[in-house]
Design a protein around this motif. Structure first.
Motif, PDB file in Angstrom:
ATOM      1  N   TYR A 131       1.355  -5.823  -7.707  1.00  0.00           N
ATOM      2  CA  TYR A 131       0.391  -5.168  -8.598  1.00  0.00           C
ATOM      3  C   TYR A 131       0.605  -5.619 -10.030  1.00  0.00           C
ATOM      4  CZ  TYR A 131      -0.569  -2.158  -4.646  1.00  0.00           C
ATOM      5  OH  TYR A 131      -0.931  -1.699  -3.414  1.00  0.00           O
ATOM      6  N   SER A 132      -0.476  -5.597 -10.800  1.00  0.00           N
ATOM      7  CA  SER A 132      -0.375  -5.942 -12.219  1.00  0.00           C
ATOM      8  C   SER A 132      -0.855  -4.767 -13.052  1.00  0.00           C
ATOM      9  CB  SER A 132      -1.192  -7.201 -12.527  1.00  0.00           C
ATOM     10  OG  SER A 132      -2.558  -6.960 -12.237  1.00  0.00           O
ATOM     11  N   PHE A 133      -0.414  -4.756 -14.290  1.00  0.00           N
ATOM     12  CA  PHE A 133      -0.741  -3.665 -15.205  1.00  0.00           C
ATOM     13  C   PHE A 133      -1.264  -4.246 -16.511  1.00  0.00           C
ATOM     14  CE2 PHE A 133       2.155  -2.016 -12.128  1.00  0.00           C
ATOM     15  CZ  PHE A 133       1.674  -0.748 -11.880  1.00  0.00           C
ATOM     16  N   PRO A 188      -4.244   1.010 -11.819  1.00  0.00           N
ATOM     17  CA  PRO A 188      -3.078   0.756 -12.666  1.00  0.00           C
ATOM     18  C   PRO A 188      -2.892   1.772 -13.785  1.00  0.00           C
ATOM     19  CG  PRO A 188      -4.791  -0.874 -13.069  1.00  0.00           C
ATOM     20  CD  PRO A 188      -5.220  -0.072 -11.876  1.00  0.00           C
ATOM     21  N   ALA A 189      -3.964   2.340 -14.305  1.00  0.00           N
ATOM     22  CA  ALA A 189      -3.824   3.315 -15.393  1.00  0.00           C
ATOM     23  C   ALA A 189      -3.061   4.548 -14.930  1.00  0.00           C
ATOM     24  CB  ALA A 189      -5.201   3.710 -15.932  1.00  0.00           C
ATOM     25  N   PHE A 190      -3.302   4.974 -13.699  1.00  0.00           N
ATOM     26  CA  PHE A 190      -2.551   6.115 -13.177  1.00  0.00           C
ATOM     27  C   PHE A 190      -1.159   5.673 -12.725  1.00  0.00           C
ATOM     28  CE2 PHE A 190      -0.981   8.951  -9.934  1.00  0.00           C
ATOM     29  CZ  PHE A 190      -1.156  10.190 -10.527  1.00  0.00           C
ATOM     30  N   GLN A 191      -1.070   4.575 -12.000  1.00  0.00           N
ATOM     31  CA  GLN A 191       0.208   4.144 -11.434  1.00  0.00           C
ATOM     32  C   GLN A 191       1.258   3.872 -12.512  1.00  0.00           C
ATOM     33  OE1 GLN A 191       1.268   3.893  -8.056  1.00  0.00           O
ATOM     34  NE2 GLN A 191      -0.556   5.183  -7.854  1.00  0.00           N
ATOM     35  N   ARG A 192       0.841   3.482 -13.701  1.00  0.00           N
ATOM     36  CA  ARG A 192       1.817   3.200 -14.759  1.00  0.00           C
ATOM     37  C   ARG A 192       2.418   4.479 -15.351  1.00  0.00           C
ATOM     38  NH1 ARG A 192      -1.639   0.562 -19.391  1.00  0.00           N
ATOM     39  NH2 ARG A 192      -0.386  -1.168 -18.690  1.00  0.00           N
ATOM     40  N   LYS A 193       1.853   5.628 -15.034  1.00  0.00           N
ATOM     41  CA  LYS A 193       2.375   6.896 -15.564  1.00  0.00           C
ATOM     42  C   LYS A 193       3.784   7.206 -15.064  1.00  0.00           C
ATOM     43  CE  LYS A 193      -2.044   9.184 -16.318  1.00  0.00           C
ATOM     44  NZ  LYS A 193      -2.840  10.369 -16.007  1.00  0.00           N
ATOM     45  N   PHE A 194       4.143   6.708 -13.906  1.00  0.00           N
ATOM     46  CA  PHE A 194       5.479   6.895 -13.344  1.00  0.00           C
ATOM     47  C   PHE A 194       6.271   5.645 -13.683  1.00  0.00           C
ATOM     48  CE2 PHE A 194       7.894   7.438  -9.063  1.00  0.00           C
ATOM     49  CZ  PHE A 194       8.958   8.038  -9.699  1.00  0.00           C
ATOM     50  N   SER A 195       6.752   5.582 -14.923  1.00  0.00           N
ATOM     51  CA  SER A 195       7.298   4.338 -15.471  1.00  0.00           C
ATOM     52  C   SER A 195       8.472   3.788 -14.667  1.00  0.00           C
ATOM     53  CB  SER A 195       7.692   4.531 -16.932  1.00  0.00           C
ATOM     54  OG  SER A 195       8.625   5.586 -17.046  1.00  0.00           O
ATOM     55  N   ILE A 204       0.842  -1.199   0.000  1.00  0.00           N
ATOM     56  CA  ILE A 204       0.000   0.000   0.000  1.00  0.00           C
ATOM     57  C   ILE A 204       0.875   1.246   0.000  1.00  0.00           C
ATOM     58  CG2 ILE A 204      -1.625   1.350   1.394  1.00  0.00           C
ATOM     59  CD1 ILE A 204      -2.871  -1.350   2.245  1.00  0.00           C
ATOM     60  N   LYS A 205       1.944   1.218   0.769  1.00  0.00           N
ATOM     61  CA  LYS A 205       2.861   2.363   0.808  1.00  0.00           C
ATOM     62  C   LYS A 205       3.579   2.567  -0.520  1.00  0.00           C
ATOM     63  CE  LYS A 205       3.937   1.979   5.719  1.00  0.00           C
ATOM     64  NZ  LYS A 205       5.033   1.709   6.671  1.00  0.00           N
ATOM     65  N   ALA A 206       3.648   1.536  -1.346  1.00  0.00           N
ATOM     66  CA  ALA A 206       4.360   1.637  -2.620  1.00  0.00           C
ATOM     67  C   ALA A 206       3.588   2.441  -3.669  1.00  0.00           C
ATOM     68  CB  ALA A 206       4.667   0.246  -3.168  1.00  0.00           C
ATOM     69  N   LEU A 207       2.279   2.587  -3.501  1.00  0.00           N
ATOM     70  CA  LEU A 207       1.504   3.379  -4.457  1.00  0.00           C
ATOM     71  C   LEU A 207       1.907   4.843  -4.336  1.00  0.00           C
ATOM     72  CD1 LEU A 207      -1.968   1.742  -3.797  1.00  0.00           C
ATOM     73  CD2 LEU A 207      -0.551   1.444  -5.832  1.00  0.00           C
ATOM     74  N   TRP A 208       2.062   5.513  -5.470  1.00  0.00           N
ATOM     75  CA  TRP A 208       2.532   6.896  -5.453  1.00  0.00           C
ATOM     76  C   TRP A 208       1.401   7.854  -5.826  1.00  0.00           C
ATOM     77  CZ3 TRP A 208       2.421   9.939  -9.854  1.00  0.00           C
ATOM     78  CH2 TRP A 208       2.126   9.262 -11.049  1.00  0.00           C
ATOM     79  N   ALA A 209       1.538   9.115  -5.404  1.00  0.00           N
ATOM     80  CA  ALA A 209       0.554  10.141  -5.746  1.00  0.00           C
ATOM     81  C   ALA A 209       1.195  11.332  -6.441  1.00  0.00           C
ATOM     82  CB  ALA A 209      -0.178  10.621  -4.496  1.00  0.00           C
ATOM     83  N   LYS A 210       2.397  11.672  -6.030  1.00  0.00           N
ATOM     84  CA  LYS A 210       3.090  12.851  -6.557  1.00  0.00           C
ATOM     85  C   LYS A 210       4.526  12.474  -6.878  1.00  0.00           C
ATOM     86  CE  LYS A 210      -0.292  15.758  -5.465  1.00  0.00           C
ATOM     87  NZ  LYS A 210      -1.035  16.501  -6.431  1.00  0.00           N
ATOM     88  N   THR A 211       5.056  13.085  -7.933  1.00  0.00           N
ATOM     89  CA  THR A 211       6.459  12.890  -8.295  1.00  0.00           C
ATOM     90  C   THR A 211       7.068  14.246  -8.620  1.00  0.00           C
ATOM     91  OG1 THR A 211       5.975  12.601 -10.641  1.00  0.00           O
ATOM     92  CG2 THR A 211       6.018  10.606  -9.284  1.00  0.00           C
ATOM     93  N   ASP A 212       8.395  14.264  -8.723  1.00  0.00           N
ATOM     94  CA  ASP A 212       9.066  15.473  -9.174  1.00  0.00           C
ATOM     95  C   ASP A 212      10.006  15.118 -10.329  1.00  0.00           C
ATOM     96  OD1 ASP A 212      11.422  14.412  -8.094  1.00  0.00           O
ATOM     97  OD2 ASP A 212      11.372  15.687  -6.318  1.00  0.00           O
TER      98      ASP A 212
END
Length: 142
Positions: free
Chosen positions: A96-98, A78-85, A6-14
């Motif tokens: 998680y799967s994509f 997964p559609a959002f999480q894959r944005k941070f490749s 759960i902690k591995a899911l991201w919301a913001k990046t730089d």
């Protein structure tokens, strides 16, 4: 229990591949809503809101903070999480799967959040659609 997956899911990046956990982002958002309720909203607004939901002001603050904390829940998909490749491999190792059928147009997390919350309120909480519309209308008019 809060797991590492759960902690591995991201919301913001730089721009330097640093990231902020989705869980912590949701908690941060709820705490900001709580601070706004306690320190910036007018007493008349808090009273009207509390009356609308038949809650005490403390309960209304908690409810509002909870609702706000859920605003980006669609980012867990997964559609959002894959944005941070560069983070995808970490998520795959976390379980998680994509699916390959997902495309960018389905990656808008706001739509996913709306769908998740609508299903949660209607199916899990048995909150009728008519009541959902009434509350929305009341909140907009205040």
């Amino acid at each position: 229990m809060i797991t590492e997956s759960i902690k591995a899911l991201w919301a913001k990046t730089d721009n330097e591949n640093n990231w902020h956990s989705l869980l912590y982002h949701l908690i941060d958002s709820g705490k900001v809503a709580e601070a706004l309720w306690k320190h910036y909203l007018s007493e008349s607004f808090k009273k009207n809101f509390s009356t609308l939901f038949e809650l005490t002001e403390v309960e209304s603050c908690n409810l509002t903070s909870y609702w706000v904390s859920l605003h980006d829940i669609g980012k867990a998909g997964p559609a959002f999480q894959r944005k941070f490749s560069s983070h995808v491999e970490i998520l795959v190792r976390a379980g998680y799967s994509f699916p390959k059928v997902l495309s960018k147009e389905y990656g808008y997390h706001g739509l996913a959040s709306t769908w998740i919350l609508q299903n949660f309120f209607q199916n899990d909480l048995n909150y009728p659609r008519s009541e959902e519309r009434r509350v929305g209308k009341e909140c907009r008019s205040r």
